[in-house]
Design a protein around this motif. Sequence first.
Motif, PDB file in Angstrom:
ATOM      1  N   LEU A  45      70.401  50.981 -46.546  1.00 19.51           N
ATOM      2  CA  LEU A  45      69.629  50.534 -45.397  1.00 19.51           C
ATOM      3  C   LEU A  45      68.477  49.657 -45.865  1.00 19.51           C
ATOM      4  CD1 LEU A  45      69.199  53.974 -43.581  1.00 19.51           C
ATOM      5  CD2 LEU A  45      70.953  52.266 -43.143  1.00 19.51           C
ATOM      6  N   SER A  46      67.905  48.913 -44.932  1.00 20.87           N
ATOM      7  CA  SER A  46      66.681  48.159 -45.180  1.00 20.87           C
ATOM      8  C   SER A  46      65.769  48.328 -43.981  1.00 20.87           C
ATOM      9  CB  SER A  46      66.970  46.672 -45.367  1.00 20.87           C
ATOM     10  OG  SER A  46      67.703  46.437 -46.531  1.00 20.87           O
ATOM     11  N   ILE A  47      64.494  48.595 -44.246  1.00 25.49           N
ATOM     12  CA  ILE A  47      63.505  48.632 -43.182  1.00 25.49           C
ATOM     13  C   ILE A  47      63.059  47.192 -42.969  1.00 25.49           C
ATOM     14  CG2 ILE A  47      61.266  49.521 -42.448  1.00 25.49           C
ATOM     15  CD1 ILE A  47      61.721  51.797 -44.539  1.00 25.49           C
ATOM     16  N   VAL A  48      63.225  46.687 -41.747  1.00 28.66           N
ATOM     17  CA  VAL A  48      62.931  45.271 -41.497  1.00 28.66           C
ATOM     18  C   VAL A  48      61.800  45.047 -40.503  1.00 28.66           C
ATOM     19  CG1 VAL A  48      65.226  44.462 -42.157  1.00 28.66           C
ATOM     20  CG2 VAL A  48      64.777  45.071 -39.778  1.00 28.66           C
ATOM     21  N   GLY A  49      61.383  46.093 -39.787  1.00 32.05           N
ATOM     22  CA  GLY A  49      60.310  45.893 -38.821  1.00 32.05           C
ATOM     23  C   GLY A  49      59.892  47.190 -38.167  1.00 32.05           C
ATOM     24  N   ALA A  50      58.830  47.077 -37.365  1.00 37.12           N
ATOM     25  CA  ALA A  50      58.331  48.233 -36.627  1.00 37.12           C
ATOM     26  C   ALA A  50      57.700  47.757 -35.328  1.00 37.12           C
ATOM     27  CB  ALA A  50      57.318  49.008 -37.457  1.00 37.12           C
ATOM     28  N   ASP A  51      57.762  48.622 -34.349  1.00 34.85           N
ATOM     29  CA  ASP A  51      57.174  48.366 -33.035  1.00 34.85           C
ATOM     30  C   ASP A  51      56.487  49.665 -32.624  1.00 34.85           C
ATOM     31  OD1 ASP A  51      56.559  47.431 -30.513  1.00 34.85           O
ATOM     32  OD2 ASP A  51      58.535  47.875 -29.691  1.00 34.85           O
ATOM     33  N   LEU A  52      55.182  49.781 -32.939  1.00 30.25           N
ATOM     34  CA  LEU A  52      54.466  51.037 -32.747  1.00 30.25           C
ATOM     35  C   LEU A  52      53.266  50.870 -31.825  1.00 30.25           C
ATOM     36  CD1 LEU A  52      54.464  52.200 -36.468  1.00 30.25           C
ATOM     37  CD2 LEU A  52      55.981  52.972 -34.654  1.00 30.25           C
ATOM     38  N   ARG A  53      52.983  51.916 -31.074  1.00 33.39           N
ATOM     39  CA  ARG A  53      51.804  51.981 -30.214  1.00 33.39           C
ATOM     40  C   ARG A  53      50.963  53.158 -30.682  1.00 33.39           C
ATOM     41  NH1 ARG A  53      56.121  51.337 -27.881  1.00 33.39           N
ATOM     42  NH2 ARG A  53      56.409  53.441 -27.096  1.00 33.39           N
ATOM     43  N   ILE A  54      49.656  52.933 -30.811  1.00 29.37           N
ATOM     44  CA  ILE A  54      48.748  53.977 -31.257  1.00 29.37           C
ATOM     45  C   ILE A  54      47.786  54.280 -30.124  1.00 29.37           C
ATOM     46  CG2 ILE A  54      46.970  54.580 -32.936  1.00 29.37           C
ATOM     47  CD1 ILE A  54      48.546  52.636 -34.832  1.00 29.37           C
ATOM     48  N   SER A  55      47.768  55.551 -29.708  1.00 24.61           N
ATOM     49  CA  SER A  55      46.928  55.985 -28.598  1.00 24.61           C
ATOM     50  C   SER A  55      45.812  56.886 -29.093  1.00 24.61           C
ATOM     51  CB  SER A  55      47.757  56.753 -27.565  1.00 24.61           C
ATOM     52  OG  SER A  55      48.807  55.951 -27.093  1.00 24.61           O
ATOM     53  N   VAL A  56      44.635  56.696 -28.520  1.00 25.03           N
ATOM     54  CA  VAL A  56      43.469  57.532 -28.794  1.00 25.03           C
ATOM     55  C   VAL A  56      43.005  58.083 -27.453  1.00 25.03           C
ATOM     56  CG1 VAL A  56      41.085  57.550 -29.634  1.00 25.03           C
ATOM     57  CG2 VAL A  56      42.813  56.172 -30.814  1.00 25.03           C
ATOM     58  N   ILE A  90      39.437  62.185 -35.428  1.00 29.22           N
ATOM     59  CA  ILE A  90      39.950  61.931 -34.083  1.00 29.22           C
ATOM     60  C   ILE A  90      41.480  62.047 -34.127  1.00 29.22           C
ATOM     61  CG2 ILE A  90      40.104  59.438 -34.433  1.00 29.22           C
ATOM     62  CD1 ILE A  90      39.140  59.115 -31.510  1.00 29.22           C
ATOM     63  N   ARG A  91      42.050  62.618 -33.068  1.00 31.94           N
ATOM     64  CA  ARG A  91      43.506  62.754 -33.002  1.00 31.94           C
ATOM     65  C   ARG A  91      44.095  61.479 -32.411  1.00 31.94           C
ATOM     66  NH1 ARG A  91      47.657  64.047 -29.731  1.00 31.94           N
ATOM     67  NH2 ARG A  91      46.357  64.282 -27.888  1.00 31.94           N
ATOM     68  N   ILE A  92      45.108  60.961 -33.081  1.00 27.21           N
ATOM     69  CA  ILE A  92      45.805  59.777 -32.583  1.00 27.21           C
ATOM     70  C   ILE A  92      47.280  60.113 -32.407  1.00 27.21           C
ATOM     71  CG2 ILE A  92      44.170  58.131 -33.589  1.00 27.21           C
ATOM     72  CD1 ILE A  92      46.135  57.586 -35.816  1.00 27.21           C
ATOM     73  N   HIS A  93      47.898  59.457 -31.436  1.00 29.88           N
ATOM     74  CA  HIS A  93      49.330  59.632 -31.193  1.00 29.88           C
ATOM     75  C   HIS A  93      50.018  58.306 -31.508  1.00 29.88           C
ATOM     76  CE1 HIS A  93      53.043  61.063 -29.439  1.00 29.88           C
ATOM     77  NE2 HIS A  93      53.133  59.924 -28.793  1.00 29.88           N
ATOM     78  N   VAL A  97      45.821  63.320 -37.323  1.00 31.03           N
ATOM     79  CA  VAL A  97      44.360  63.348 -37.303  1.00 31.03           C
ATOM     80  C   VAL A  97      43.867  62.251 -38.240  1.00 31.03           C
ATOM     81  CG1 VAL A  97      42.308  64.695 -37.881  1.00 31.03           C
ATOM     82  CG2 VAL A  97      44.257  65.792 -36.761  1.00 31.03           C
ATOM     83  N   ALA A  98      43.029  61.373 -37.702  1.00 31.18           N
ATOM     84  CA  ALA A  98      42.465  60.276 -38.494  1.00 31.18           C
ATOM     85  C   ALA A  98      40.984  60.548 -38.743  1.00 31.18           C
ATOM     86  CB  ALA A  98      42.636  58.952 -37.764  1.00 31.18           C
ATOM     87  N   LEU A  99      40.505  60.148 -39.903  1.00 27.13           N
ATOM     88  CA  LEU A  99      39.092  60.291 -40.250  1.00 27.13           C
ATOM     89  C   LEU A  99      38.333  59.043 -39.815  1.00 27.13           C
ATOM     90  CD1 LEU A  99      39.605  61.680 -43.849  1.00 27.13           C
ATOM     91  CD2 LEU A  99      39.197  62.973 -41.751  1.00 27.13           C
ATOM     92  N   ILE A 100      37.077  59.220 -39.458  1.00 29.54           N
ATOM     93  CA  ILE A 100      36.236  58.089 -39.082  1.00 29.54           C
ATOM     94  C   ILE A 100      35.217  57.882 -40.192  1.00 29.54           C
ATOM     95  CG2 ILE A 100      34.646  57.143 -37.380  1.00 29.54           C
ATOM     96  CD1 ILE A 100      35.952  59.055 -35.316  1.00 29.54           C
ATOM     97  N   ASP A 101      35.315  56.768 -40.898  1.00 24.28           N
ATOM     98  CA  ASP A 101      34.400  56.433 -41.988  1.00 24.28           C
ATOM     99  C   ASP A 101      33.318  55.518 -41.415  1.00 24.28           C
ATOM    100  OD1 ASP A 101      33.291  56.108 -44.514  1.00 24.28           O
ATOM    101  OD2 ASP A 101      34.564  54.376 -44.958  1.00 24.28           O
ATOM    102  N   ARG A 102      32.126  56.093 -41.213  1.00 24.91           N
ATOM    103  CA  ARG A 102      31.029  55.336 -40.613  1.00 24.91           C
ATOM    104  C   ARG A 102      29.743  55.604 -41.371  1.00 24.91           C
ATOM    105  NH1 ARG A 102      31.656  58.756 -35.243  1.00 24.91           N
ATOM    106  NH2 ARG A 102      31.458  60.777 -36.204  1.00 24.91           N
ATOM    107  N   ASP A 103      28.693  54.919 -40.978  1.00 22.49           N
ATOM    108  CA  ASP A 103      27.390  55.059 -41.624  1.00 22.49           C
ATOM    109  C   ASP A 103      26.891  56.500 -41.542  1.00 22.49           C
ATOM    110  OD1 ASP A 103      27.315  52.300 -42.096  1.00 22.49           O
ATOM    111  OD2 ASP A 103      26.546  51.938 -40.081  1.00 22.49           O
ATOM    112  N   GLN A 104      26.295  56.976 -42.603  1.00 15.42           N
ATOM    113  CA  GLN A 104      25.774  58.348 -42.620  1.00 15.42           C
ATOM    114  C   GLN A 104      24.610  58.520 -41.650  1.00 15.42           C
ATOM    115  OE1 GLN A 104      27.242  60.921 -44.159  1.00 15.42           O
ATOM    116  NE2 GLN A 104      28.816  59.436 -44.730  1.00 15.42           N
ATOM    117  N   SER A 105      23.846  57.460 -41.382  1.00 14.87           N
ATOM    118  CA  SER A 105      22.715  57.549 -40.456  1.00 14.87           C
ATOM    119  C   SER A 105      23.205  57.848 -39.027  1.00 14.87           C
ATOM    120  CB  SER A 105      21.901  56.262 -40.460  1.00 14.87           C
ATOM    121  OG  SER A 105      22.726  55.177 -40.069  1.00 14.87           O
TER     122      SER A 105
END
Length: 166
Positions: free
Chosen positions: A68-79, A127-130, A153-161
Amino acid sequence: MFKWAGTLVKKALPDFILRRFWSNQELLQAIEVFHFDQAPQFYVRAERGTHELHIIGFNVFNFSPFKLSIVGADLRISVDSREWLTYSQRMPTEIPMAPYARSGFHFPLPLSESQTKRLREYPNEWIRIHISGGMIVKCIFGELRKDIHCDVVALIDRDQSVIARM
């Protein structure tokens, strides 16, 4: 022992013979897709030049006797049950996958300014993403679409302040 011998026989048979005994649906059922073990991250720090969702990727297992060969993707990400991002394109190069083997794919997705602002203000560090949609595989039957549905579950990398103020 018999299962092992059967696998060897399947590997030795030419594709045109195996094709008579396999349908498109059986081939799609022999492909398993799992999200990477590493959690994706939203990079939204002010000092970063680009803000993105990084390491959206999948391990793909081929339990069929076909190449097989992976040739593409069609994905939707919901928050929070709202569609946030889409990834709909062909891979720059085909990703080959041998019979009874594993492969995978990953990609980053850029964030808009409003998405970046919302993530900076989000009360948690995660944050949970689908993720839903499909990947496109090229095989002896042509191009087929394998559905993907997963919650991650995705991590949010943001300023510590920003975190200190919450």
